[in-house]
Design an enzyme around this catalytic site. Structure first.
Site, PDB file in Angstrom:
ATOM      1  N   SER A 253       0.979  -1.409  -0.198  1.00 17.06           N
ATOM      2  CA  SER A 253       0.242   0.405   0.135  1.00 17.06           C
ATOM      3  C   SER A 253       0.921   1.503  -0.410  1.00 17.06           C
ATOM      4  O   SER A 253       1.787   1.414   0.341  1.00 17.06           O
ATOM      5  CB  SER A 253      -1.054   0.244   0.941  1.00 17.06           C
ATOM      6  OG  SER A 253      -0.112  -0.018   2.348  1.00 17.06           O
ATOM      7  N   GLU A 255       0.238   3.373   2.104  1.00 13.56           N
ATOM      8  CA  GLU A 255       0.566   3.855   3.157  1.00 13.56           C
ATOM      9  C   GLU A 255       1.623   3.711   3.595  1.00 13.56           C
ATOM     10  O   GLU A 255       2.704   4.217   4.400  1.00 13.56           O
ATOM     11  CB  GLU A 255      -0.795   3.692   3.704  1.00 13.56           C
ATOM     12  CG  GLU A 255      -0.644   4.183   5.023  1.00 13.56           C
ATOM     13  CD  GLU A 255      -2.167   3.348   6.363  1.00 13.56           C
ATOM     14  OE1 GLU A 255      -2.909   2.593   5.382  1.00 13.56           O
ATOM     15  OE2 GLU A 255      -1.529   3.399   7.799  1.00 13.56           O
ATOM     16  N   CYS A 308      -2.674  -4.256  -8.400  1.00 15.13           N
ATOM     17  CA  CYS A 308      -2.695  -2.612  -8.150  1.00 15.13           C
ATOM     18  C   CYS A 308      -3.524  -2.134  -8.941  1.00 15.13           C
ATOM     19  O   CYS A 308      -3.309  -0.877  -8.958  1.00 15.13           O
ATOM     20  CB  CYS A 308      -1.093  -2.685  -7.685  1.00 15.13           C
ATOM     21  SG  CYS A 308       0.351  -3.109  -8.779  1.00 15.13           S
ATOM     22  N   GLU A 405      -8.049   3.984  -2.763  1.00 14.69           N
ATOM     23  CA  GLU A 405      -7.540   2.258  -3.176  1.00 14.69           C
ATOM     24  C   GLU A 405      -8.761   2.158  -2.656  1.00 14.69           C
ATOM     25  O   GLU A 405      -8.523   1.496  -1.462  1.00 14.69           O
ATOM     26  CB  GLU A 405      -6.665   1.912  -3.454  1.00 14.69           C
ATOM     27  CG  GLU A 405      -6.211   1.015  -3.844  1.00 14.69           C
ATOM     28  CD  GLU A 405      -4.505   0.039  -4.211  1.00 14.69           C
ATOM     29  OE1 GLU A 405      -4.104   0.209  -3.370  1.00 14.69           O
ATOM     30  OE2 GLU A 405      -4.611  -0.568  -5.505  1.00 14.69           O
TER      31      GLU A 405
HETATM   32  P1  ADP Z   1      -2.125  -4.351   2.632  1.00 17.94           P
HETATM   33  O1  ADP Z   1      -2.845  -3.148   2.907  1.00 17.94           O
HETATM   34  O2  ADP Z   1      -2.495  -4.760   1.084  1.00 17.94           O
HETATM   35  O3  ADP Z   1      -2.215  -5.537   3.274  1.00 17.94           O
HETATM   36  P2  ADP Z   1       0.818  -3.495   3.039  1.00 17.94           P
HETATM   37  O4  ADP Z   1       1.194  -2.440   2.682  1.00 17.94           O
HETATM   38  O5  ADP Z   1      -0.026  -3.729   4.813  1.00 17.94           O
HETATM   39  O6  ADP Z   1      -0.209  -4.401   2.717  1.00 17.94           O
HETATM   40  O7  ADP Z   1       1.608  -4.866   3.435  1.00 17.94           O
HETATM   41  C1  ADP Z   1       2.471  -5.293   2.401  1.00 17.94           C
HETATM   42  C2  ADP Z   1       3.173  -5.849   3.037  1.00 17.94           C
HETATM   43  O8  ADP Z   1       4.075  -5.142   3.853  1.00 17.94           O
HETATM   44  C3  ADP Z   1       3.666  -6.805   4.161  1.00 17.94           C
HETATM   45  O9  ADP Z   1       4.756  -7.628   3.816  1.00 17.94           O
HETATM   46  C4  ADP Z   1       3.634  -6.482   5.505  1.00 17.94           C
HETATM   47  O10 ADP Z   1       3.654  -7.680   5.809  1.00 17.94           O
HETATM   48  C5  ADP Z   1       4.568  -5.511   5.326  1.00 17.94           C
HETATM   49  N1  ADP Z   1       4.499  -4.380   6.351  1.00 17.94           N
HETATM   50  C6  ADP Z   1       3.410  -3.577   6.793  1.00 17.94           C
HETATM   51  N2  ADP Z   1       3.506  -2.214   7.848  1.00 17.94           N
HETATM   52  C7  ADP Z   1       5.053  -2.507   7.111  1.00 17.94           C
HETATM   53  C8  ADP Z   1       6.070  -1.875   7.889  1.00 17.94           C
HETATM   54  N3  ADP Z   1       5.443  -0.767   8.953  1.00 17.94           N
HETATM   55  N4  ADP Z   1       7.030  -2.097   7.550  1.00 17.94           N
HETATM   56  C9  ADP Z   1       7.643  -3.185   6.767  1.00 17.94           C
HETATM   57  N5  ADP Z   1       6.982  -3.652   6.541  1.00 17.94           N
HETATM   58  C10 ADP Z   1       5.199  -3.429   6.703  1.00 17.94           C
END
Ligand code: ADP
Length: 501
Positions: A253, A255, A308, A405
């Protein structure tokens, strides 16, 4: 689909799942988390438990980075000739093909996606990508330059550049294409001679662990690829902060991508970010409405909309708007929803309860902001994380469902009047990953392509990817490219050499 109808799993899948408690791969060893903690992995189609994986700690991530560093500096990898790396990647591609059905089954059970798609799209692309990148291993080149240093006219110089692997790569990937996203990182990293710590998403860690076995079988030295499982804050974040990581590559994401980008800057870690999107599907006046509706359906509902670059905004010329939306709604209603292991399934479950709830809440927000629900609009069934393929029409461009999204099977449809207007609407979100134009009016298409601010523009197709074609986002959809020659450079440093002779 009842359990009795589920096609029999390959023996390899059965054996893999029978382990129940999986281990992660660090320095060539299969290990548990140092804390002993695990994360449960569930099947989103029926909410059953598929097994558990280690919940890696910061210490485990550190061990994996150290193992990757040691491997990076070891003669076995550092001195390996490019053609040997090429051979290893080709061997890995062969193994992926040999295990294609098993990988597809694991992917389908873990993610929910159709096993047919998993085998013929995800796994097929993985093998093809490893082969494509294998070819580059022997074609990494710098250049020689004639220099003209103004303050040393009496001297002669030889100047050249060389490309060197960036080092230890931290790769963090999302759950929508677990194996394929991992391959997008591993392919260029291994072709260039980097080593990798891969962290798959906590929702879908199994195929990366299976791939870890194939990487070992292919003959990559221990520690060249490490797979650590765990969630974002405990396993992902320490990887992004680790000073021993030279490059971060992330798919997920926007974010989280921003958080990772900020963490990377502290250590000047190189970074590639492939992030979210809100990709427009633009139907020009001349397009046959039936073709447009079928294309729009595929653009949004492929992989349950968890793509995506999914075509999540549909702009149709006002002349054909009602017809295209009605046809698209018919497509949506006709899609067969079911268990990913059922070969007849066209729309599987979303990956998790959280994702299902998120998508349903977006549909509600759309309703509250005045959208007309033309198809779908709710959860499907009561077991598993299914959401009806949904079409929202007559939505305001500023509505949240148009700007944000959703990452699910929900498309918003809006009419437009002329080419400049639709270009402005298409560009009016923070994202810029993909866009498709549906038309055979060449001059209009060519006038529109340069106006679209996105990394990819498809014409009369959507979601089509090729290993040779760079893929990545404009604006908040990311930073840097995956695939193609462009991806390779993201894993290389360039060194300038100047020698006085
Ligand atoms: P979604 O919102 O589609 O679930 P994320 O962007 O949250 O996708 O997650 C994508 C990947 O990033 C996953 O492998 C997740 O564990 C990892 N992730 C989530 N938060 C963090 C963080 N703060 N730092 C590093 N990796 C992260």
């Amino acid at each position: 689909m009842s359990n009795a109808d589920i096609p029999q799993l390959t023996q390899r899948t059965t054996d893999f799942l029978a382990r129940g408690k999986h281990a992660m791969l660090i320095g060539g060893q299969w290990v548990a988390s140092s804390s002993g903690q695990t994360l449960e992995v569930t099947n989103p189609a029926d909410e059953s438990l598929l097994g558990s994986v280690p919940a890696a700690t910061e210490g485990d991530v550190d061990s994996a980075v150290r193992a990757a560093r040691q491997a990076f500096e070891s003669p076995a990898w550092a001195k390996m000739r490019p053609d040997q790396r090429q051979r290893l990647l080709l061997r890995l591609a062969d193994l992926v093909e040999e295990h294609a059905r098993t990988l597809a089954e694991i992917e389908s059970l873990d993610n929910g996606k159709s096993v047919v798609i998993a085998e013929h799209v995800d796994v097929a692309l993985v093998a093809s990508y490893f082969r494509y990148m294998a070819g580059w291993a022997t074609k990494i080149e710098g250049s020689t330059l004639d220099v003209s240093i103004p303050f040393a006219p009496q001297n002669e110089f030889v100047g050249y550049t060389r490309k060197e692997p960036v080092g230890v790569v931290g790769a963090i990937v999302a759950w929508n294409f677990p194996l394929l996203l991992a391959a997008w990182k591993l392919g260029p990293a291994l072709a260039t001679g980097c080593t990798v710590v891969l962290k798959p998403a906590e929702q879908t860690p199994l195929s990366a662990l299976y791939l870890g076995q194939l990487i070992q079988e292919a003959g990559f030295p221990d520690g060249v690829v490490n797979v650590v499982t765990g969630d974002g804050p405990s396993a992902g974040a320490p990887l992004t902060r680790h000073p021993g990581v030279n490059k971060l590559t992330f798919t997920g994401s926007t974010e989280i991508g921003k958080l990772i980008g900020k963490a990377a800057m502290d250590n000047m870690t190189r970074i590639t970010l492939e992030l979210g999107g809100k990709s427009p599907v633009i139907v020009l006046e001349d397009c046959d409405p039936a073709v447009a509706a079928a294309g729009a359906s595929q653009a949004i509902y492929f992989n349950q909309g968890q793509v995506c670059c999914a075509g999540s905004r549909l702009y149709v010329h006002k002349k054909n708007f009602d017809r295209v939306v009605a046809d698209l709604a018919d497509h949506a209603k006709a899609l067969k929803i079911g268990h990913g292991m059922d070969p007849a399934t066209q729309l599987g479950p979303l990956v998790s309860r959280e994702q299902m709830d998120r998508v349903c809440s977006y549909i509600d927000i759309g309703r509250q902001q005045g959208a007309e629900v033309v198809a779908g609009g709710a959860r499907a069934g009561s077991l598993g994380y299914f959401v009806q393929p949904t079409v929202l029409a007559k939505v305001d461009q500023k509505a949240r469902v148009v700007q944000e999204e959703i990452f699910g099977p929900v498309v918003v449809a809006m009419p437009y009047d002329d080419l400049d207007e639709v270009a402005a609407l298409a560009n009016d979100t923070p994202f810029g990953l993909g866009a498709s134009i549906w038309s055979n009016d060449l001059s209009r298409v060519h006038r529109l392509i340069p106006k679209i601010k996105s990394g990819t523009v498809w014409v009369n197709c959507h979601n089509m990817l090729d290993p040779a074609l760079p893929f990545g986002g404009y604006k908040q959809s990311g930073f840097g490219k995956e695939m193609g020659r462009a991806a390779l450079d993201a894993y290389l440093e360039q060194k300038s050499v100047l020698m006085m002779v």
